[in-house]
Design an enzyme around this catalytic site. Structure first.
Site, PDB file in Angstrom:
ATOM      1  N   LYS A 109     -10.715 -20.907  16.627  1.00 27.48           N
ATOM      2  CA  LYS A 109      -9.764 -19.813  16.744  1.00 27.48           C
ATOM      3  C   LYS A 109      -8.886 -20.038  17.975  1.00 27.48           C
ATOM      4  O   LYS A 109      -9.366 -20.084  19.104  1.00 27.48           O
ATOM      5  CB  LYS A 109     -10.498 -18.484  16.854  1.00 27.48           C
ATOM      6  N   ASP A 133     -13.042  -3.353  15.518  1.00 19.86           N
ATOM      7  CA  ASP A 133     -12.179  -3.822  14.435  1.00 19.86           C
ATOM      8  C   ASP A 133     -13.001  -4.255  13.224  1.00 19.86           C
ATOM      9  O   ASP A 133     -12.797  -5.332  12.666  1.00 19.86           O
ATOM     10  CB  ASP A 133     -11.307  -4.985  14.922  1.00 19.86           C
ATOM     11  N   GLY A 144      -6.616 -19.105   8.293  1.00 23.57           N
ATOM     12  CA  GLY A 144      -5.980 -17.797   8.225  1.00 23.57           C
ATOM     13  C   GLY A 144      -5.769 -17.237   9.612  1.00 23.57           C
ATOM     14  O   GLY A 144      -5.976 -17.906  10.628  1.00 23.57           O
TER      15      GLY A 144
END
Length: 652
Positions: free
Chosen positions: A344, A454, A323
């Site tokens: 990532k 976040d 994702g």
């Protein structure tokens, strides 16, 4: 070709659901309206026609039928013509139904020339779906409308302009596309228009932004996600290739012998200089010669070679795509020792320099806590290293969390990837407490404190035991002792952003507490923090809705129905505990900073060590009207709305 972007574009490109349309009019009733688009490229581009050679209209029983793959390819192929027309006329779609019908008939004739079935177009599309209309996406019909809505300076204009045939450029363009699509959906206010907005984004990127045009290899393979046929060489080309190959083989043997000799000579000199350098105290580039990994000082984490990460993720293939995370794409990988990791690939970051990236890695690698996702290592490629002309690239390697993220379990997608079973009350309780403990460690367990910036459901990962771990530290900020952090660049996600941070750039530990409160309400209420698709013309904030129920003495109505229907959960854990969690969530997400607890106090309230104070009134948000309705369209009466919020009050 970048497989990740191919998957994302191919899955999201369809503007409308695929249905078996009524056949086009027979030839004797064909409209005399000429198609304004030149479709001859269909016969020239070597696209993979095998997807449609065995086409059979599906009966609706299998969503993964060959029909779907063929129709996706045909829509991408047809999109090239629409992008070219957009470039020439500034119009996204066709002016009328007869024109659309004529173009689809012309499209079918080109496909028939390729010996493909004669019912392809009529089975995949309806002419009406390509007719211009203001009710498709944010009332956009032309490029002038586009500029009026999103402006000239969008991420697409800076990222999708160059050749997109390489992996890095295509990844960046894909992320820019998602960012613009989200902006269009927010302007439109209807999430059901997500696919048409993505369709417009693709046409604009290929027809207006990309300098090489819609028919270029980069645009065809990246933006339109078409697979090109690799077997386009003729028989004579293959024979010539064999001759040249045999001739070159002899030359290659001689050249390789010379190169190997030079390599071993250079390698001895390099090792000797390296040993001399380390004896003089230059140890930053020490490398374990028997290993594919290297450890740099001061970070405590493994520095992987890019070849190792490519091997672990099968060259970042689409089958390993997990994702999108903050600033990048995430892939599943398997290291040589069998360890499963999440890699990532950072596409956009504040950390452009080597020193900044090393400092970030050092901060992350020194964080050790049960409720944080541990960093295993990293990789960095500098532009001056000239590795396959990749430019600057950053990679972070984390432990893989097998149960995905919290958002997938709270709001499962239509594909049922995480199943339809709701989280139980014990699981929700543990997840909330785990997140609170992870944040408490970041705020008070390290010096100086770290603000995540976040916190949201997608950044909370679940391990094998369904215990929560806070992830994605690409946005962390270390604070100065006793001070708030003022920043001109606000990072985070709408719906979770604290008002004082979103409006004024003031970042404190209470900013994370606000985001945590929104997550608590999502978990307890089963509703998204921010919903732009509700019946109200304005955005739905779960904190306003839950607060209105609490003020009306109906806190039980705020609980997710699955919690109330679970008799085992209610019997083993009284409803009062669930309601306490809702109250703590509302308190943490209060609009005024001073009225929010610290994360440590919030944790004590959740665990029952201290009482939850009375929920204070909430000042009316700026320009907040009264809402009237039922559970979905909640009401806020003037008596409940509290004092008017003045500019700057939320900072106190």
């Amino acid at each position: 070709m970048n497989q990740v972007a191919l998957l994302l574009f191919s899955l999201c490109f369809l503007p409308l659901s695929l249905t078996i349309a009524a056949p086009f009019p027979p030839p004797n009733n064909v409209s005399t309206t000429a198609c304004p688009m030149d479709l001859n490229y269909v016969l020239k581009i070597p696209w993979n026609t095998s997807l449609c050679e065995k086409f059979r209209p599906s009966n609706g029983s299998d969503n993964e039928s060959p029909k779907t793959s063929c129709c996706q390819a045909l829509l991408s192929l047809l999109g090239i013509a629409f992008a070219q027309r957009l470039k020439e006329t500034s119009l996204f779609q066709l002016p009328s139904l007869p024109v659309s019908t004529s173009c689809l008939q012309d499209f079918q004739s080109k496909l028939t020339s390729l010996s493909l079935p004669t019912n392809l177009v009529s089975s995949c599309f309806t002419p009406l779906q390509f007719v211009i209309s203001p009710n498709i996406c944010a009332e956009i019909e032309s490029t002038q409308d586009w500029v009026a809505k999103v402006g000239l300076d969008t991420p697409l204009n800076s990222v999708c302009r160059q050749d997109l045939s390489d992996t890095t450029s295509c990844d960046g363009c894909a992320l820019a596309g998602f960012q613009v699509q989200r902006e269009l959906i927010a302007i439109d206010g209807n999430t059901s228009h997500a696919k048409p907005c993505w369709y417009f984004t693709i046409l604009y990127a290929a027809g207006i932004v990309n300098e090489f045009g819609p028919e270029s290899v980069g645009a065809v393979t990246c933006i339109f996600a078409l697979t090109l046929d690799s077997q386009v060489d003729s028989g004579s080309d293959r024979r010539y290739g064999l001759v040249f190959g045999l001739t070159g083989a002899g030359v290659a043997v001689l050249v390789m012998t010379c190169l190997l000799g030079l390599y071993f000579w250079f390698d001895r000199r390099w090792r000797k200089k390296k040993v001399e350098g380390s004896n003089l105290g230059y140890g930053d580039d020490l490398e374990d010669l028997g290993s594919n990994q290297r450890v740099r000082p001061n970070t405590g984490s493994i520095w992987f070679k890019i070849q190792d990460l490519e091997k672990a993720t099968d060259h970042f293939s689409q089958k390993n795509f997990i994702g999108r995370g903050g600033f990048g794409m995430v892939y599943k990988g398997v290291l040589p020792d069998g360890t499963v990791v999440a890699v990532k690939k950072i596409v956009e970051s504040d950390l452009h320099g080597y020193a900044e990236f090393c400092n970030e890695v050092e901060i992350i690698s020194n964080l050790k806590h049960r409720n944080l996702v541990p960093l295993r290592g990293c990789c960095m490629i500098d532009g001056d290293e000239d590795y396959d002309e990749r430019g600057n690239q950053r990679y972070l390697v984390y432990d893989y969390m097998p149960n995905g993220n919290l958002d997938d379990h709270l709001f499962p997608s239509a594909d049922g990837r995480m199943g339809n079973k709701s989280l139980t009350w014990p699981q929700r309780k543990n997840i909330i407490l785990d997140v609170a403990k992870g944040l408490a460690y970041l705020h008070h367990g390290v010096k100086p404190a770290i603000y995540h910036r976040d916190i949201k459901a997608t950044n909370i990962l679940l391990d094998m035991d369904m215990r929560a771990r806070v992830a994605d530290f690409g946005l962390v900020k270390q604070s100065r002792e006793g001070q708030s952090h003022l920043t001109t660049r606000v990072a985070g996600t709408h719906g979770y952003l604290a008002p004082e941070y979103a409006l004024y750039g003031q970042l404190t530990e209470k900013s994370d507490v606000y985001s945590f409160g929104m997550v608590v309400l999502e978990v307890m209420c089963g509703r998204k923090a921010l919903d732009l698709s509700s019946g109200s013309p304005r955005a739905f904030l779960v904190t306003d809705w839950a607060w209105s129920l609490v003020k009306d003495g109906k806190v039980e109505e705020a609980l997710d129905a699955s919690l109330l229907n679970d008799s085992d959960s209610v019997n083993s854990n009284p409803k009062s505990i669930m309601e306490r969690f809702v109250l703590v969530g509302i308190l943490c997400a209060h609009v005024m900073v001073a009225l929010r607890p610290t994360i440590l106090d919030a944790l004590k309230m959740l665990e029952g060590d201290i009482e939850v104070p009375p929920i204070p009134d909430r000042p009316m948000p700026l320009a907040h009207p009264s809402f009237y309705g039922d559970r979905n369209n909640f009401s806020i009466s003037p008596a409940q709305s509290g004092p008017q919020l003045h500019r700057g009050d939320m900072l106190r």
